[in-house]
Design an enzyme around this catalytic site. Structure first.
Site, PDB file in Angstrom:
ATOM      1  CG  HIS A  34     -20.232 -10.015   6.581  1.00  0.00           C
ATOM      2  ND1 HIS A  34     -19.812 -10.192   5.273  1.00  0.00           N
ATOM      3  CD2 HIS A  34     -20.365  -8.679   6.740  1.00  0.00           C
ATOM      4  CE1 HIS A  34     -19.700  -9.009   4.682  1.00  0.00           C
ATOM      5  NE2 HIS A  34     -20.027  -8.068   5.550  1.00  0.00           N
TER       6      HIS A  34
ATOM      7  CB  CYS B 281     -22.605  -0.910   4.372  1.00  0.00           C
ATOM      8  SG  CYS B 281     -24.143  -0.904   3.432  1.00  0.00           S
TER       9      CYS B 281
ATOM     10  CG  ASN C  33     -15.873  -6.559   5.555  1.00  0.00           C
ATOM     11  OD1 ASN C  33     -15.883  -5.658   4.745  1.00  0.00           O
ATOM     12  ND2 ASN C  33     -16.904  -7.357   5.761  1.00  0.00           N
TER      13      ASN C  33
HETATM   14  P1  HMG Z   1     -35.355   0.880  -6.422  1.00  0.00           P
HETATM   15  O1  HMG Z   1     -35.044   2.302  -6.683  1.00  0.00           O
HETATM   16  O2  HMG Z   1     -36.480   0.559  -5.488  1.00  0.00           O
HETATM   17  O3  HMG Z   1     -35.519   0.102  -7.785  1.00  0.00           O
HETATM   18  O4  HMG Z   1     -34.030   0.216  -5.862  1.00  0.00           O
HETATM   19  P2  HMG Z   1     -36.800  -0.341  -8.588  1.00  0.00           P
HETATM   20  O5  HMG Z   1     -37.011  -1.805  -8.373  1.00  0.00           O
HETATM   21  O6  HMG Z   1     -37.940   0.577  -8.280  1.00  0.00           O
HETATM   22  O7  HMG Z   1     -36.307  -0.053 -10.088  1.00  0.00           O
HETATM   23  C1  HMG Z   1     -35.980   1.274 -10.484  1.00  0.00           C
HETATM   24  C2  HMG Z   1     -35.113   1.237 -11.723  1.00  0.00           C
HETATM   25  O8  HMG Z   1     -33.864   0.614 -11.399  1.00  0.00           O
HETATM   26  C3  HMG Z   1     -35.685   0.443 -12.877  1.00  0.00           C
HETATM   27  O9  HMG Z   1     -35.277   1.101 -14.068  1.00  0.00           O
HETATM   28  C4  HMG Z   1     -34.981  -0.884 -12.774  1.00  0.00           C
HETATM   29  O10 HMG Z   1     -34.860  -1.570 -14.016  1.00  0.00           O
HETATM   30  C5  HMG Z   1     -33.608  -0.456 -12.307  1.00  0.00           C
HETATM   31  P3  HMG Z   1     -36.320   1.949 -14.940  1.00  0.00           P
HETATM   32  O11 HMG Z   1     -37.374   0.966 -15.308  1.00  0.00           O
HETATM   33  O12 HMG Z   1     -36.796   3.020 -13.998  1.00  0.00           O
HETATM   34  O13 HMG Z   1     -35.457   2.450 -16.049  1.00  0.00           O
HETATM   35  N1  HMG Z   1     -32.950  -1.547 -11.582  1.00  0.00           N
HETATM   36  C6  HMG Z   1     -31.733  -2.024 -11.847  1.00  0.00           C
HETATM   37  N2  HMG Z   1     -30.792  -1.696 -12.754  1.00  0.00           N
HETATM   38  C7  HMG Z   1     -29.654  -2.432 -12.751  1.00  0.00           C
HETATM   39  N3  HMG Z   1     -29.427  -3.475 -11.918  1.00  0.00           N
HETATM   40  C8  HMG Z   1     -30.344  -3.813 -11.010  1.00  0.00           C
HETATM   41  C9  HMG Z   1     -31.548  -3.067 -10.954  1.00  0.00           C
HETATM   42  N4  HMG Z   1     -32.635  -3.172 -10.169  1.00  0.00           N
HETATM   43  C10 HMG Z   1     -33.493  -2.228 -10.568  1.00  0.00           C
HETATM   44  N5  HMG Z   1     -30.112  -4.850 -10.177  1.00  0.00           N
HETATM   45  C11 HMG Z   1     -32.633  -1.710  -5.598  1.00  0.00           C
HETATM   46  C12 HMG Z   1     -34.024  -1.147  -5.461  1.00  0.00           C
HETATM   47  C13 HMG Z   1     -32.612  -3.054  -4.888  1.00  0.00           C
HETATM   48  C14 HMG Z   1     -32.321  -1.890  -7.072  1.00  0.00           C
HETATM   49  C15 HMG Z   1     -31.627  -0.722  -4.970  1.00  0.00           C
HETATM   50  O14 HMG Z   1     -32.059  -0.445  -3.688  1.00  0.00           O
HETATM   51  C16 HMG Z   1     -30.224  -1.241  -4.919  1.00  0.00           C
HETATM   52  O15 HMG Z   1     -29.576  -1.434  -5.951  1.00  0.00           O
HETATM   53  N6  HMG Z   1     -29.685  -1.454  -3.697  1.00  0.00           N
HETATM   54  C17 HMG Z   1     -28.353  -2.010  -3.520  1.00  0.00           C
HETATM   55  C18 HMG Z   1     -27.694  -1.438  -2.289  1.00  0.00           C
HETATM   56  C19 HMG Z   1     -26.363  -2.097  -2.071  1.00  0.00           C
HETATM   57  O16 HMG Z   1     -25.775  -2.670  -2.965  1.00  0.00           O
HETATM   58  N7  HMG Z   1     -25.849  -2.025  -0.805  1.00  0.00           N
HETATM   59  C20 HMG Z   1     -24.589  -2.602  -0.446  1.00  0.00           C
HETATM   60  C21 HMG Z   1     -24.595  -4.106  -0.400  1.00  0.00           C
HETATM   61  S1  HMG Z   1     -25.298  -4.765   1.090  1.00  0.00           S
HETATM   62  C22 HMG Z   1     -23.980  -4.749   2.248  1.00  0.00           C
HETATM   63  O17 HMG Z   1     -22.959  -4.176   1.989  1.00  0.00           O
HETATM   64  C23 HMG Z   1     -24.128  -5.521   3.529  1.00  0.00           C
HETATM   65  C24 HMG Z   1     -23.312  -6.829   3.529  1.00  0.00           C
HETATM   66  O18 HMG Z   1     -21.933  -6.577   3.352  1.00  0.00           O
HETATM   67  C25 HMG Z   1     -23.540  -7.577   4.862  1.00  0.00           C
HETATM   68  C26 HMG Z   1     -23.328  -6.702   6.098  1.00  0.00           C
HETATM   69  O19 HMG Z   1     -22.229  -6.131   6.271  1.00  0.00           O
HETATM   70  O20 HMG Z   1     -24.292  -6.595   6.868  1.00  0.00           O
HETATM   71  C27 HMG Z   1     -23.768  -7.770   2.394  1.00  0.00           C
HETATM   72 MG    MG Z   2     -20.549  -6.010   4.931  1.00  0.00          MG
END
Ligand code: HMG
Ligand code: MG
Length: 317
Positions: free
Chosen positions: A223, A256, A265
């Site tokens: 990737h 990202c 990408n």
């Molecule tokens: P957090 O703030 O630590 O969440 O985030 P938490 O676990 O403490 O929960 C807080 C609140 O969020 C709770 O609600 C949960 O229910 C809710 P409350 O009880 O306070 O009302 N919650 C959610 N709601 C909906 N859907 C969920 C969810 N999870 C918790 N799934 C968390 C932790 C992982 C959720 C956050 O950091 C996050 O969503 N991160 C995603 C970041 C992201 O998507 N980044 C881009 C993708 S990675 C990428 O692009 C790289 C890649 O392409 C490869 C490369 O290029 O290297 C793949």
């Molecule tokens: Mg990526």
């Protein structure tokens, strides 16, 4: 040897030795691409984008992410989008960071999910609000529950080469997290060059180290983000090492939101052009793909950065 001409919109085909006969393209434009757009693309446009991508012959199209909507507002419409495309005859993996995300994906019938780990502590914190180990612990029940329902699981690993906060990432550090993802049950890995700093020797070194650690090349995907124009060279190096799954995004969309200096990408069109030139089967209709990226570029209001899209569509820059 068969030959074609670029005036027909196809490269001349001249095979080279030591490469696979077929490559699986894992299209990430609708997820990695659109997650990084400043403007939120309307859900109907996203659905049409995915339908058009499927019509090009791409067999794996990552659709969206079931992450926290505040973290990635661009993909907050996952619940609306997924049912719009679920009936397409292609694999439609989705990102899920935790059990909440898995619940949301399973409720809509998703059959393939991806967790996304980091090789570095800085990015684990920025992207998942966790340490590397805490993130792995968060994924464990996700992978176990998905596998129990015969749902396929991909394990992404970000920052496999360099990290914007920590600099060069030691190969053994990457191998360790790869092993952890496989040991917890991931079916495949995707090695992320999140900020596009890898060069071919580094790719070769990581793939060699993974082989020596007992990781079969058949489970490895690559990737590459194209920040420094190295994505295609890095991909060719990976193919020479036996990799047959390559992530790319139509038109070179991507980045990202939690990694400064991550750009798009590897463009799927640039990849298909090279693979077709090498006589490697992808099943993708390049003309239709270019037309799709030109259509998407019009929605985004700027031309595609893909060289192949520009060359074949004669876009004004
Ligand atoms: P957090 O703030 O630590 O969440 O985030 P938490 O676990 O403490 O929960 C807080 C609140 O969020 C709770 O609600 C949960 O229910 C809710 P409350 O009880 O306070 O009302 N919650 C959610 N709601 C909906 N859907 C969920 C969810 N999870 C918790 N799934 C968390 C932790 C992982 C959720 C956050 O950091 C996050 O969503 N991160 C995603 C970041 C992201 O998507 N980044 C881009 C993708 S990675 C990428 O692009 C790289 C890649 O392409 C490869 C490369 O290029 O290297 C793949
Ligand atoms: Mg990526």
């Amino acid at each position: 040897m068969t030959t074609g001409t670029s005036s027909l919109g196809l490269p001349m085909t001249v095979p080279a030795e030591g490469l696979p006969g077929r490559v699986r393209i894992y299209e990430v434009g609708a997820r990695d691409g659109l997650q990084n757009e400043k403007a939120v693309v309307p859900v109907e446009v996203k659905a049409e984008f995915i339908r058009r991508l499927a019509a090009t012959g791409l067999g794996t199209i990552e659709a969206t992410s079931f992450v926290h909507p505040k973290w990635v507002p661009q993909l907050a419409d996952a619940e609306q989008l997924y049912p719009e495309v679920a009936d397409l005859p292609v694999e439609l993996p989705v990102l899920v960071p935790n059990e909440r995300g898995l619940d949301r994906a399973l409720a809509l019938g998703a059959r393939r999910v991806a967790v996304f780990a980091s090789a570095t502590e800085s990015f684990a914190k920025a992207n998942l609000n966790r340490t590397v180990d805490e993130a792995l612990a968060m994924f464990e029940p996700v992978v176990a529950r998905a596998k129990a329902q015969q749902v396929g699981v991909r394990g992404y690993l970000s920052m496999c080469f360099g990290d914007p906060w920590e600099g060069p990432v030691p190969v053994p550090q990457v191998v360790k997290v790869c092993r952890a993802l496989l040991d917890m049950g991931c079916d495949e890995l995707s090695l992320g060059d999140t900020i596009g700093v890898a060069t071919p020797g580094h790719v070769q070194a990581l793939l060699t180290a993974l082989r020596e650690a007992g990781v079969p090349v058949s489970v490895i995907g690559v990737h590459f983000h194209d920040t420094y124009g190295q994505a295609l060279s890095n991909t060719l190096t990976a193919l020479q090492q036996g990799v047959t799954t390559v992530d790319s995004s139509a038109g070179g969309l991507g980045g990202c939101p939690y990694a400064k200096s991550a750009t798009g990408n590897l463009a799927t069109e640039d990849l298909v052009w090279m693979l077709q030139g090498l006589g490697i089967d992808t099943g993708v209709d390049l003309g239709r793909l270019v037309a799709t990226s030109v259509w998407m570029a019009a929605h985004l209001g700027r031309p595609s950065p893909s060289r192949t899209v520009r060359a074949l569509s004669h876009q004004e820059q």
